[in-house]
Design a protein around this motif. Structure first.
Motif, PDB file in Angstrom:
ATOM      1  N   LEU A 179       0.760  -1.367   0.092  1.00  0.00           N
ATOM      2  CA  LEU A 179      -0.088  -0.007  -0.028  1.00  0.00           C
ATOM      3  C   LEU A 179       0.916   1.171   0.012  1.00  0.00           C
ATOM      4  N   GLY A 180       2.184   1.130  -0.027  1.00  0.00           N
ATOM      5  CA  GLY A 180       3.288   2.128  -0.280  1.00  0.00           C
ATOM      6  C   GLY A 180       3.764   2.931   1.110  1.00  0.00           C
ATOM      7  N   GLY A 181       3.351   2.135   2.261  1.00  0.00           N
ATOM      8  CA  GLY A 181       3.916   2.509   3.443  1.00  0.00           C
ATOM      9  C   GLY A 181       5.273   1.750   3.581  1.00  0.00           C
ATOM     10  N   ASP A 182       6.025   2.471   4.441  1.00  0.00           N
ATOM     11  CA  ASP A 182       7.429   2.118   4.713  1.00  0.00           C
ATOM     12  C   ASP A 182       7.821   2.054   6.192  1.00  0.00           C
ATOM     13  N   GLN A 183       6.741   2.119   7.187  1.00  0.00           N
ATOM     14  CA  GLN A 183       7.082   2.169   8.503  1.00  0.00           C
ATOM     15  C   GLN A 183       6.207   1.480   9.382  1.00  0.00           C
ATOM     16  N   PHE A 184       6.638   0.848  10.381  1.00  0.00           N
ATOM     17  CA  PHE A 184       6.035   0.236  11.586  1.00  0.00           C
ATOM     18  C   PHE A 184       5.944   1.225  12.668  1.00  0.00           C
ATOM     19  N   LEU A 185       4.673   1.356  13.313  1.00  0.00           N
ATOM     20  CA  LEU A 185       4.732   2.262  14.324  1.00  0.00           C
ATOM     21  C   LEU A 185       4.651   1.097  15.563  1.00  0.00           C
ATOM     22  N   LEU A 186       5.714   0.763  15.880  1.00  0.00           N
ATOM     23  CA  LEU A 186       5.670  -0.472  16.766  1.00  0.00           C
ATOM     24  C   LEU A 186       5.574  -0.350  18.377  1.00  0.00           C
ATOM     25  N   GLN A 187       4.306  -0.549  18.775  1.00  0.00           N
ATOM     26  CA  GLN A 187       3.734  -0.269  20.026  1.00  0.00           C
ATOM     27  C   GLN A 187       3.681  -1.506  21.242  1.00  0.00           C
ATOM     28  N   GLY A 188       3.840  -1.461  22.362  1.00  0.00           N
ATOM     29  CA  GLY A 188       3.692  -2.357  23.208  1.00  0.00           C
ATOM     30  C   GLY A 188       4.737  -2.851  24.095  1.00  0.00           C
ATOM     31  N   GLY A 189       4.774  -2.320  25.397  1.00  0.00           N
ATOM     32  CA  GLY A 189       6.006  -2.789  25.963  1.00  0.00           C
ATOM     33  C   GLY A 189       5.709  -2.834  27.710  1.00  0.00           C
TER      34      GLY A 189
END
Length: 305
Positions: A179-189
């Protein structure tokens, strides 16, 4: 009501024209914005154009103002917005004044002008990031009042708890890239059993599979949690995570950086000072960050600033 301004040895009266009218307008704005008790103010005492004490009807003693009420009677939006355009820090009182008196259009205009000054080498270019939020786990001990996502680390919630597996990461990465994305907003810790080694392994695997995907990962509360769980410093957490592939950090978990508010809405997260301490270390080691404020709930206007 009889109202006067006492400056040094004299009483200011309506005959003093514009200066008196500004003071009267300032007093009335206090009545509306700050404290209903000020409706009985008879006299304001000034030192160097700043109100420092007041006297009420039927009272003879001077009453000192609290520090948060010390405000120049000549404060105006134009001067404060000009100060902002000069990249000078505004005081809490000045921020509150703009909140009550500056329009959204004015604030947007000044913010855009400041952006153009900061980005004078790339005028006319505005960028954005196409990213996907991916949660490494929904097991949290933070217990935020506004969250409908987390489950506590308790056996009775075991059927709803998860730690994201490799196949899910791969599927979401492929969908994002398509879909043209290039980033993970990686949450949870805030999982009570997942320390620094878990995140090192996760980031390393994601980068080995999809090196083109940026990892905009975690946030100050997660860094505090990982550091405490693994018994290491914030700087070591960042050093190891950046080596594993962490590209930048969201300013998540800021909410309002006031501990009265934080203890009510997110009691399990780090304090406001810890949030700032983590950000200081992140910038020290060269990590790019953002900052997010969540407002419009139980905080006062003053607590936003």
């Amino acid at each position: 009501m009889v109202f006067g301004i006492e400056e040094d040895k004299g009483i200011m009266s309506p005959n003093d024209g514009e200066k008196y009218n500004k003071a009267l307008s300032f007093k009335n704005s206090w009545n509306f914005h700050t404290c209903p008790a000020f409706q009985s103010i008879e006299t304001l005492y000034l030192q160097q154009n700043t109100v420092v004490s007041y006297k009420c009807l039927r009272k003879t003693q001077w009453l000192p103002l609290k520090s948060e009420h010390l405000t120049s009677i000549w404060m105006n939006s134009t001067d404060l917005l000009t100060k902002a355009l000069d990249f000078e820090f505004l005081t809490l009182e000045e921020g509150v004044y703009l909140h009550h008196h500056a329009s959204t259009d004015e604030l947007m205009l000044v913010a855009n002008e400041m952006r153009k000054i900061h980005k004078k080498d790339t005028l006319g270019i505005v960028t954005w990031q196409i990213a996907r939020i991916v949660n490494s786990t929904n097991v949290w001990v933070a217990n935020c009042k506004f969250c409908n996502f987390f489950v506590p680390p308790h056996p009775k919630f075991a059927d709803r708890a998860y730690v994201t597996d490799d196949e899910t990461y791969k599927r979401k990465a492929e969908e994002t890239l398509a879909l043209g994305g290039d980033q993970f907003l990686l949450q949870g810790g805030h999982h009570p059993e997942l320390g620094i080694e878990f995140y090192e392994e996760t980031f390393s695997k994601l980068k080995s599979w999809f090196p083109e995907i940026r990892l905009h990962a975690l946030g100050p509360p997660e860094i505090v949690h990982i550091a405490e769980l693994s018994k290491i410093s914030y700087e070591e957490v960042f050093t190891r995570l950046m080596a594993a592939g962490m590209d930048s950090m969201p300013g998540a978990g800021a909410e309002i950086l006031n501990d009265r508010v934080r203890r009510i809405i997110s009691n399990g997260k780090c304090s406001g000072q810890e949030w700032l301490d983590v950000m200081h270390v992140a910038h020290k080691v060269g990590l790019t960050t953002s900052a997010t404020m969540m407002f419009g709930h139980i905080e006062t206007v003053e607590e936003r600033y």
